[in-house]
Scaffold this active site. Structure first.
Site, PDB file in Angstrom:
ATOM      1  N   HIS A 133      -3.908 -37.109  11.702  1.00  0.00           N
ATOM      2  CA  HIS A 133      -2.696 -37.818  12.075  1.00  0.00           C
ATOM      3  C   HIS A 133      -1.677 -36.876  12.712  1.00  0.00           C
ATOM      4  O   HIS A 133      -0.487 -37.196  12.767  1.00  0.00           O
ATOM      5  CB  HIS A 133      -2.104 -38.505  10.845  1.00  0.00           C
ATOM      6  CG  HIS A 133      -2.983 -39.585  10.301  1.00  0.00           C
ATOM      7  ND1 HIS A 133      -2.869 -40.903  10.662  1.00  0.00           N
ATOM      8  CD2 HIS A 133      -4.042 -39.523   9.450  1.00  0.00           C
ATOM      9  CE1 HIS A 133      -3.787 -41.621  10.043  1.00  0.00           C
ATOM     10  NE2 HIS A 133      -4.519 -40.795   9.295  1.00  0.00           N
ATOM     11  N   LYS A 142       0.833  -1.209   0.000  1.00  0.00           N
ATOM     12  CA  LYS A 142       0.000   0.000   0.000  1.00  0.00           C
ATOM     13  C   LYS A 142       0.867   1.258   0.000  1.00  0.00           C
ATOM     14  O   LYS A 142       0.660   2.169  -0.807  1.00  0.00           O
ATOM     15  CB  LYS A 142      -0.924   0.002   1.215  1.00  0.00           C
ATOM     16  CG  LYS A 142      -1.852   1.213   1.277  1.00  0.00           C
ATOM     17  CD  LYS A 142      -2.660   1.265   2.552  1.00  0.00           C
ATOM     18  CE  LYS A 142      -3.711   0.197   2.627  1.00  0.00           C
ATOM     19  NZ  LYS A 142      -4.617   0.376   3.790  1.00  0.00           N
ATOM     20  N   GLU A 176      -5.046 -11.137  14.150  1.00  0.00           N
ATOM     21  CA  GLU A 176      -4.609  -9.752  14.003  1.00  0.00           C
ATOM     22  C   GLU A 176      -5.757  -8.796  14.292  1.00  0.00           C
ATOM     23  O   GLU A 176      -5.543  -7.694  14.804  1.00  0.00           O
ATOM     24  CB  GLU A 176      -4.046  -9.511  12.598  1.00  0.00           C
ATOM     25  CG  GLU A 176      -3.279  -8.191  12.470  1.00  0.00           C
ATOM     26  CD  GLU A 176      -2.492  -8.091  11.172  1.00  0.00           C
ATOM     27  OE1 GLU A 176      -1.281  -8.383  11.186  1.00  0.00           O
ATOM     28  OE2 GLU A 176      -3.098  -7.741  10.142  1.00  0.00           O
ATOM     29  N   LYS A 189       8.929  -4.142  14.635  1.00  0.00           N
ATOM     30  CA  LYS A 189       9.493  -3.498  13.440  1.00  0.00           C
ATOM     31  C   LYS A 189      10.431  -2.358  13.826  1.00  0.00           C
ATOM     32  O   LYS A 189      11.509  -2.186  13.250  1.00  0.00           O
ATOM     33  CB  LYS A 189       8.370  -2.950  12.551  1.00  0.00           C
ATOM     34  CG  LYS A 189       7.533  -4.002  11.849  1.00  0.00           C
ATOM     35  CD  LYS A 189       6.494  -3.311  10.985  1.00  0.00           C
ATOM     36  CE  LYS A 189       5.640  -4.291  10.222  1.00  0.00           C
ATOM     37  NZ  LYS A 189       4.629  -3.612   9.390  1.00  0.00           N
ATOM     38  N   GLY A 213      -5.285  -4.426   5.279  1.00  0.00           N
ATOM     39  CA  GLY A 213      -4.510  -5.469   4.607  1.00  0.00           C
ATOM     40  C   GLY A 213      -5.181  -6.818   4.599  1.00  0.00           C
ATOM     41  O   GLY A 213      -5.218  -7.507   3.568  1.00  0.00           O
ATOM     42  N   ARG A 214      -5.748  -7.218   5.726  1.00  0.00           N
ATOM     43  CA  ARG A 214      -6.349  -8.549   5.800  1.00  0.00           C
ATOM     44  C   ARG A 214      -7.731  -8.612   5.149  1.00  0.00           C
ATOM     45  O   ARG A 214      -8.355  -9.667   5.132  1.00  0.00           O
ATOM     46  CB  ARG A 214      -6.386  -9.027   7.246  1.00  0.00           C
ATOM     47  CG  ARG A 214      -7.029  -8.062   8.224  1.00  0.00           C
ATOM     48  CD  ARG A 214      -6.717  -8.478   9.669  1.00  0.00           C
ATOM     49  NE  ARG A 214      -7.214  -7.546  10.655  1.00  0.00           N
ATOM     50  CZ  ARG A 214      -6.589  -6.448  11.049  1.00  0.00           C
ATOM     51  NH1 ARG A 214      -5.434  -6.119  10.505  1.00  0.00           N
ATOM     52  NH2 ARG A 214      -7.104  -5.660  11.986  1.00  0.00           N
ATOM     53  N   GLU A 272       9.864  -5.776   4.220  1.00  0.00           N
ATOM     54  CA  GLU A 272      10.016  -7.096   3.621  1.00  0.00           C
ATOM     55  C   GLU A 272       9.698  -7.066   2.128  1.00  0.00           C
ATOM     56  O   GLU A 272      10.437  -7.621   1.311  1.00  0.00           O
ATOM     57  CB  GLU A 272       9.093  -8.107   4.327  1.00  0.00           C
ATOM     58  CG  GLU A 272       9.394  -8.336   5.795  1.00  0.00           C
ATOM     59  CD  GLU A 272       8.618  -7.412   6.716  1.00  0.00           C
ATOM     60  OE1 GLU A 272       8.502  -7.737   7.903  1.00  0.00           O
ATOM     61  OE2 GLU A 272       8.133  -6.353   6.242  1.00  0.00           O
TER      62      GLU A 272
END
Length: 551
Positions: A386, A208, A355, A514, A269-270, A214
């Site tokens: 399993h 954005k 979040e 951060k 974002g999510r 990153e």
């Protein structure tokens, strides 16, 4: 907005009293005395069936939960979400992700006449880009069509698009291969680039602000790889596009301004896969199918906004989560898709839920004194059976589960899908029914075990049962159904945030690490003694330096 905390309300206190009664009632008892339980505790919308009958609830429980929803002003907050009020209080923003899937091209949303035209202008821009790539008209610097698309993002700019592309792979273009890079660990980028040709690769940089550490680190490394593999500076414009609100930074990177896709600060974002962040999805499955994904989400939006609380899927799921988390002591929730294409859904929902509602301060800035935000985890069935189902069946934790499955598979092969569905239905039944010591003893006796063996082993084979679950069934996993499912969970999370009186739309908890990382990075790079840290961090920095120097 609430003037008292939810836990101080009469509705909350009534649920606390009721929970003491419900501890004495089992699911086995509830089913034994109510043949109509499934009919009363299930909902259906456009082929999506929610069975919530295997929950430790009665009609009274549900009514008390609905009273809590009213007491915490859920109807008013729901309308505030859809009408563009600043429900994200700490950032002074609306959360209008529902507008991203509104099919109207005009009309006011929250009094703003410009939002829908802007949204559809970006969709039209995406349509042109997608069509050119899918039809082979978007050519690289050697005049060859694009064959590989690398999406570089992190968080919502990665988890959503990756999850949807995996889920809808049966609809993918046969020539186009999708790759996703998020981790700043170089292994992620280098493994994605292995075997790719720069002349037929398109990079999508999804950030954005175009400042995310990153994403920008990976983007610049991808840019260097492109140039080192034969591309020229002027070719960047043909091989990189950006999804960002920062036109200056995009242009400085070398990306053609015409290939920048915008979105807005009210897109969290999510919640962003519905925006231009979903460009990789649209390239993979086509713009028509992307619009079907939006249509499915919009159908769930309309249901959530208009259906009565008692017949409202997101409301019911949200209330059930609050019931277990705050009144029956559950701290985790498992999401168990019995569909391999949905293998990234649990990871996507981890971000969406944890979040959003991993908060310990309410909307008024007060510390909360009740639990919020469960731990979300899961794996596809039958893999999870399993791995961690042992703890769900016989462990000391109460872990409600969501089982999800299509009744028809995109990958029919012999009896595979029938076996998959049989396992899912059996697991839900086993969690609910359990197995008593008497049943175990009888089975062991029938199998020829001695009384001593039965006495020694029977306790280990007992299943307490009374473990709750929801089951979501749908005919087939198509774009519209997937859109409905994802919007269902979005609104469930919102419901719970309202009831807990917390802001589900900020994420300040990711910032401190951060900030500290910037200083630690400087300390790792220089030879001087590290700047002041705690003794552990300082020793670890020195150890990293020593190991790196000795390699």
């Amino acid at each position: 907005m609430m003037s008292i905390t939810p836990a101080a309300s009469p509705a909350w206190q009534a649920l606390q009293t009721h929970a003491k009664t419900m501890h004495q009632i089992t699911l086995q008892d509830l089913f034994a005395h109510d043949e109509q339980r499934f009919d009363r505790f299930s909902l259906s919308l456009n082929g999506l069936l929610l069975d919530y009958s295997k929950n430790r609830i009665t009609d009274e429980t549900l009514q008390l939960l609905l009273n809590l929803a009213e007491a915490t002003q859920l109807p008013q907050m729901r309308e505030a979400l859809f009408t563009g009020e600043a429900v994200n209080l700490t950032e002074g923003r609306a959360a209008l992700h529902t507008a991203l899937r509104d099919p109207r091209r005009d009309g006011a949303v929250g009094g703003d006449m410009t939002i829908l035209p802007q949204i559809h202008a970006v969709l039209d821009q995406m349509q042109d880009c997608v069509q050119r790539i899918r039809e082979g008209d978007w050519k690289g610097f050697t005049d060859e069509p694009i064959t590989d698309v690398v999406n570089i993002g992190i968080g919502g700019s990665d988890l959503g698009p990756l999850m949807v592309c995996e889920a809808l792979r049966p609809y993918a273009h046969p020539r186009l291969r999708m790759h996703f890079v998020s981790n700043i660990d170089a292994a992620h980028l280098l493994q994605a680039l292995a075997g790719l040709k720069p002349q037929t690769t398109l990079f999508i940089i999804a950030s954005k602000t175009f400042t995310t550490q990153e994403t920008l680190t990976n983007a610049h490394s991808a840019r260097r790889w492109f140039l080192e593999q034969g591309g020229q500076e002027e070719d960047i414009a043909k091989h990189f596009v950006a999804i960002s609100t920062n036109p200056r930074a995009v242009s400085e990177f070398g990306i053609d301004p015409a290939n920048r896709f915008g979105f807005w600060d009210w897109v969290g974002g999510r919640y962003s896969l519905w925006s231009a962040i979903g460009l990789s999805i649209a390239i993979s499955v086509g713009m028509d199918r992307f619009r079907e994904l939006l249509a499915g989400a919009h159908a769930m939006d309309q249901h959530f906004r208009k259906a009565p609380l008692a017949r409202n899927m997101p409301v019911i799921l949200g209330l059930l989560g609050v019931w277990y988390h705050n009144f029956l002591g559950a701290t985790a929730h498992a999401v168990l898709p019995y569909d391999q294409p949905l293998h990234r859904l649990p990871a996507y929902l981890q971000q969406l839920d944890m979040e959003s509602n991993g908060k310990s301060v309410d909307r008024q800035g007060r510390a909360v004194h009740y639990s919020t935000g469960p731990i979300i985890f899961g794996e596809p069935g039958t893999n999870g059976q399993h791995a961690f189902y042992q703890l769900i069946h016989q462990g000391s934790h109460l872990i409600p589960c969501d089982f999800l499955a299509p009744c028809q598979s995109h990958y029919p092969l012999g009896e595979h899908h029938e076996m998959l569905l049989a396992n899912m239905l059996a697991q839900a039944e086993a969690l609910m029914q359990g197995k008593t010591q008497e049943q175990v003893a009888h089975e062991m006796q029938e199998a020829g075990h001695s009384p001593a063996e039965i006495a020694a082993l029977a306790p280990h084979r007992v299943f307490a049962g009374n473990r709750p679950s929801n089951t979501l069934l749908f005919p087939k996993l198509d774009p519209k159904t997937l859109g409905m499912l994802l919007a269902l969970y979005e609104h469930k999370v919102f419901v719970q945030g309202v009831i807990w009186n917390i802001n589900s739309f900020d994420q300040w908890g990711v910032e401190l690490g951060k900030q500290l990382a910037r200083q630690v990075l400087k300390d790792l790079r220089q030879d001087a003694p590290p700047s002041p840290h705690d003794a552990s961090t300082q020793a670890l920095i020195q150890t990293v330096r020593r190991y790196r120097q000795s390699s």
